[in-house]
Design a protein around this motif. Structure first.
Motif, PDB file in Angstrom:
ATOM      1  N   GLY A 243      34.156 -47.593  -7.683  1.00  0.00           N
ATOM      2  CA  GLY A 243      34.725 -48.485  -8.682  1.00  0.00           C
ATOM      3  C   GLY A 243      34.466 -49.941  -8.368  1.00  0.00           C
ATOM      4  N   ARG A 244      35.093 -50.773  -9.182  1.00  0.00           N
ATOM      5  CA  ARG A 244      34.951 -52.223  -9.024  1.00  0.00           C
ATOM      6  C   ARG A 244      36.305 -52.838  -9.325  1.00  0.00           C
ATOM      7  NH1 ARG A 244      30.532 -54.990 -12.694  1.00  0.00           N
ATOM      8  NH2 ARG A 244      29.344 -53.371 -11.659  1.00  0.00           N
ATOM      9  N   ASP A 245      36.744 -53.681  -8.445  1.00  0.00           N
ATOM     10  CA  ASP A 245      38.043 -54.340  -8.606  1.00  0.00           C
ATOM     11  C   ASP A 245      39.182 -53.330  -8.787  1.00  0.00           C
ATOM     12  OD1 ASP A 245      36.834 -56.850  -8.435  1.00  0.00           O
ATOM     13  OD2 ASP A 245      36.447 -56.902 -10.588  1.00  0.00           O
ATOM     14  N   GLY A 246      39.091 -52.212  -8.059  1.00  0.00           N
ATOM     15  CA  GLY A 246      40.141 -51.208  -8.107  1.00  0.00           C
ATOM     16  C   GLY A 246      40.108 -50.286  -9.311  1.00  0.00           C
ATOM     17  N   ARG A 247      39.086 -50.398 -10.133  1.00  0.00           N
ATOM     18  CA  ARG A 247      38.983 -49.563 -11.341  1.00  0.00           C
ATOM     19  C   ARG A 247      37.709 -48.740 -11.289  1.00  0.00           C
ATOM     20  NH1 ARG A 247      39.014 -53.222 -16.241  1.00  0.00           N
ATOM     21  NH2 ARG A 247      39.379 -51.257 -17.309  1.00  0.00           N
ATOM     22  N   THR A 248      37.824 -47.459 -11.572  1.00  0.00           N
ATOM     23  CA  THR A 248      36.637 -46.620 -11.613  1.00  0.00           C
ATOM     24  C   THR A 248      35.863 -46.874 -12.896  1.00  0.00           C
ATOM     25  OG1 THR A 248      37.834 -44.790 -12.624  1.00  0.00           O
ATOM     26  CG2 THR A 248      37.639 -44.774 -10.219  1.00  0.00           C
ATOM     27  N   SER A 249      34.586 -46.681 -12.807  1.00  0.00           N
ATOM     28  CA  SER A 249      33.715 -46.893 -13.952  1.00  0.00           C
ATOM     29  C   SER A 249      33.872 -45.754 -14.945  1.00  0.00           C
ATOM     30  CB  SER A 249      32.260 -46.965 -13.468  1.00  0.00           C
ATOM     31  OG  SER A 249      31.389 -47.123 -14.539  1.00  0.00           O
ATOM     32  N   GLY A 250      33.919 -46.085 -16.214  1.00  0.00           N
ATOM     33  CA  GLY A 250      34.043 -45.071 -17.260  1.00  0.00           C
ATOM     34  C   GLY A 250      32.714 -44.611 -17.809  1.00  0.00           C
ATOM     35  N   ARG A 251      31.656 -45.361 -17.479  1.00  0.00           N
ATOM     36  CA  ARG A 251      30.341 -44.994 -18.003  1.00  0.00           C
ATOM     37  C   ARG A 251      29.262 -45.341 -16.992  1.00  0.00           C
ATOM     38  NH1 ARG A 251      29.204 -49.609 -22.596  1.00  0.00           N
ATOM     39  NH2 ARG A 251      29.155 -51.354 -21.140  1.00  0.00           N
ATOM     40  N   ILE A 252      28.106 -44.757 -17.194  1.00  0.00           N
ATOM     41  CA  ILE A 252      26.952 -44.966 -16.329  1.00  0.00           C
ATOM     42  C   ILE A 252      25.721 -45.032 -17.231  1.00  0.00           C
ATOM     43  CG2 ILE A 252      26.759 -42.477 -15.926  1.00  0.00           C
ATOM     44  CD1 ILE A 252      25.552 -43.040 -13.207  1.00  0.00           C
ATOM     45  N   PRO A 253      24.736 -45.856 -16.879  1.00  0.00           N
ATOM     46  CA  PRO A 253      23.517 -45.888 -17.682  1.00  0.00           C
ATOM     47  C   PRO A 253      22.863 -44.495 -17.736  1.00  0.00           C
ATOM     48  CG  PRO A 253      23.561 -47.745 -16.158  1.00  0.00           C
ATOM     49  CD  PRO A 253      24.698 -46.834 -15.784  1.00  0.00           C
ATOM     50  N   SER A 254      22.409 -44.113 -18.898  1.00  0.00           N
ATOM     51  CA  SER A 254      21.870 -42.759 -19.076  1.00  0.00           C
ATOM     52  C   SER A 254      20.652 -42.488 -18.207  1.00  0.00           C
ATOM     53  CB  SER A 254      21.544 -42.495 -20.545  1.00  0.00           C
ATOM     54  OG  SER A 254      20.585 -43.412 -21.011  1.00  0.00           O
ATOM     55  N   ASP A 255      19.820 -43.493 -17.925  1.00  0.00           N
ATOM     56  CA  ASP A 255      18.662 -43.256 -17.070  1.00  0.00           C
ATOM     57  C   ASP A 255      19.094 -42.955 -15.634  1.00  0.00           C
ATOM     58  OD1 ASP A 255      19.406 -46.027 -16.870  1.00  0.00           O
ATOM     59  OD2 ASP A 255      17.476 -46.450 -15.920  1.00  0.00           O
ATOM     60  N   CYS A 256      20.157 -43.587 -15.161  1.00  0.00           N
ATOM     61  CA  CYS A 256      20.680 -43.296 -13.819  1.00  0.00           C
ATOM     62  C   CYS A 256      21.287 -41.900 -13.772  1.00  0.00           C
ATOM     63  CB  CYS A 256      21.716 -44.340 -13.416  1.00  0.00           C
ATOM     64  SG  CYS A 256      21.034 -45.994 -13.246  1.00  0.00           S
ATOM     65  N   ALA A 257      21.975 -41.529 -14.831  1.00  0.00           N
ATOM     66  CA  ALA A 257      22.551 -40.181 -14.911  1.00  0.00           C
ATOM     67  C   ALA A 257      21.441 -39.129 -14.861  1.00  0.00           C
ATOM     68  CB  ALA A 257      23.363 -40.038 -16.193  1.00  0.00           C
ATOM     69  N   ARG A 258      20.382 -39.377 -15.598  1.00  0.00           N
ATOM     70  CA  ARG A 258      19.253 -38.435 -15.621  1.00  0.00           C
ATOM     71  C   ARG A 258      18.641 -38.307 -14.229  1.00  0.00           C
ATOM     72  NH1 ARG A 258      14.394 -39.709 -15.487  1.00  0.00           N
ATOM     73  NH2 ARG A 258      14.672 -41.798 -16.351  1.00  0.00           N
ATOM     74  N   ARG A 259      18.494 -39.414 -13.528  1.00  0.00           N
ATOM     75  CA  ARG A 259      17.905 -39.374 -12.184  1.00  0.00           C
ATOM     76  C   ARG A 259      18.792 -38.590 -11.216  1.00  0.00           C
ATOM     77  NH1 ARG A 259      16.286 -45.463 -12.760  1.00  0.00           N
ATOM     78  NH2 ARG A 259      14.265 -45.187 -13.757  1.00  0.00           N
ATOM     79  N   LEU A 260      20.092 -38.723 -11.337  1.00  0.00           N
ATOM     80  CA  LEU A 260      20.990 -37.940 -10.482  1.00  0.00           C
ATOM     81  C   LEU A 260      20.868 -36.453 -10.786  1.00  0.00           C
ATOM     82  CD1 LEU A 260      24.174 -40.200 -10.471  1.00  0.00           C
ATOM     83  CD2 LEU A 260      22.676 -39.704  -8.517  1.00  0.00           C
ATOM     84  N   LEU A 261      20.739 -36.117 -12.062  1.00  0.00           N
ATOM     85  CA  LEU A 261      20.598 -34.708 -12.446  1.00  0.00           C
ATOM     86  C   LEU A 261      19.303 -34.097 -11.939  1.00  0.00           C
ATOM     87  CD1 LEU A 261      21.898 -34.620 -16.113  1.00  0.00           C
ATOM     88  CD2 LEU A 261      22.884 -33.461 -14.131  1.00  0.00           C
ATOM     89  N   GLU A 262      18.281 -34.913 -11.796  1.00  0.00           N
ATOM     90  CA  GLU A 262      16.972 -34.411 -11.383  1.00  0.00           C
ATOM     91  C   GLU A 262      16.864 -34.150  -9.884  1.00  0.00           C
ATOM     92  OE1 GLU A 262      14.362 -37.401 -12.942  1.00  0.00           O
ATOM     93  OE2 GLU A 262      14.339 -36.494 -14.942  1.00  0.00           O
ATOM     94  N   LEU A 263      17.858 -34.561  -9.111  1.00  0.00           N
ATOM     95  CA  LEU A 263      17.800 -34.355  -7.666  1.00  0.00           C
ATOM     96  C   LEU A 263      17.858 -32.877  -7.326  1.00  0.00           C
ATOM     97  CD1 LEU A 263      20.140 -37.221  -6.463  1.00  0.00           C
ATOM     98  CD2 LEU A 263      17.652 -37.123  -6.267  1.00  0.00           C
ATOM     99  N   ASP A 264      17.105 -32.487  -6.327  1.00  0.00           N
ATOM    100  CA  ASP A 264      17.063 -31.107  -5.856  1.00  0.00           C
ATOM    101  C   ASP A 264      17.981 -30.974  -4.640  1.00  0.00           C
ATOM    102  OD1 ASP A 264      15.839 -29.053  -3.859  1.00  0.00           O
ATOM    103  OD2 ASP A 264      15.016 -28.498  -5.820  1.00  0.00           O
ATOM    104  N   GLU A 265      19.008 -30.140  -4.766  1.00  0.00           N
ATOM    105  CA  GLU A 265      19.998 -29.998  -3.684  1.00  0.00           C
ATOM    106  C   GLU A 265      19.366 -29.558  -2.371  1.00  0.00           C
ATOM    107  OE1 GLU A 265      23.237 -27.495  -4.815  1.00  0.00           O
ATOM    108  OE2 GLU A 265      23.920 -28.878  -6.365  1.00  0.00           O
ATOM    109  N   SER A 266      18.450 -28.593  -2.420  1.00  0.00           N
ATOM    110  CA  SER A 266      17.854 -28.094  -1.175  1.00  0.00           C
ATOM    111  C   SER A 266      17.029 -29.182  -0.487  1.00  0.00           C
ATOM    112  CB  SER A 266      17.022 -26.841  -1.427  1.00  0.00           C
ATOM    113  OG  SER A 266      15.964 -27.109  -2.313  1.00  0.00           O
ATOM    114  N   GLN A 267      16.346 -30.009  -1.266  1.00  0.00           N
ATOM    115  CA  GLN A 267      15.597 -31.120  -0.666  1.00  0.00           C
ATOM    116  C   GLN A 267      16.544 -32.134  -0.041  1.00  0.00           C
ATOM    117  OE1 GLN A 267      13.099 -32.632  -3.789  1.00  0.00           O
ATOM    118  NE2 GLN A 267      11.399 -31.283  -3.224  1.00  0.00           N
ATOM    119  N   LEU A 268      17.675 -32.371  -0.700  1.00  0.00           N
ATOM    120  CA  LEU A 268      18.654 -33.298  -0.138  1.00  0.00           C
ATOM    121  C   LEU A 268      19.255 -32.778   1.160  1.00  0.00           C
ATOM    122  CD1 LEU A 268      20.556 -34.530  -3.309  1.00  0.00           C
ATOM    123  CD2 LEU A 268      18.960 -35.831  -1.901  1.00  0.00           C
TER     124      LEU A 268
END
Length: 84
Positions: A47-72
Motif C-alpha cells: 500500500g501507500r500511506d497506510g492504504r492498500t491499492s484498489g487497482r493495478i495497471p492491466s499490463d502489470c497484472a498480465r505480466r504477473l499472470l504470465e509468471l511460471d511458478e516452477s521457474q520462480l
C-alpha cells in the motif's frame, strides 16, 4: 487514465504474495523477473500511506499472470544458493 487500463488489485496482491511465499524471492526480484516496475509491486503488496491499492495497471497484472511458478521456485533456490 481510462478504467479499461486498470484491473482490481486484490487478486493480483494475493497472487504476488503467493509467488513470493512459494519461491522465497524478495519482492524486488519478483518485480524484476516479471518486468513490473518495483514501485508498482511494492504499492500493490504494502500500500501507500497506510492504504492498500484498489487497482493495478492491466499490463502489470498480465505480466504477473504470465509468471511460471516452477521457474520462480528454481530461481528462488538459485537466489538462496540451494541446489535442486
Amino acid at each position: 487514465m481510462d478504467n479499461q487500463y486498470w484491473v482490481q488489485a486484490a487478486p493480483f496482491r494475493a497472487l504476488a504474495g503467493r509467488l513470493i511465499e512459494l519461491s522465497g524471492l524478495p519482492w524486488p526480484i519478483l518485480a524484476s523477473y516479471a518486468g513490473v516496475q518495483p514501485a508498482v509491486l511494492q504499492h500493490l503488496l504494502y500500500g501507500r500511506d497506510g492504504r492498500t491499492s484498489g487497482r493495478i495497471p492491466s499490463d502489470c497484472a498480465r505480466r504477473l499472470l504470465e509468471l511460471d511458478e516452477s521457474q520462480l521456485v528454481r530461481l528462488g533456490r538459485v537466489h538462496r544458493g540451494v541446489a535442486r
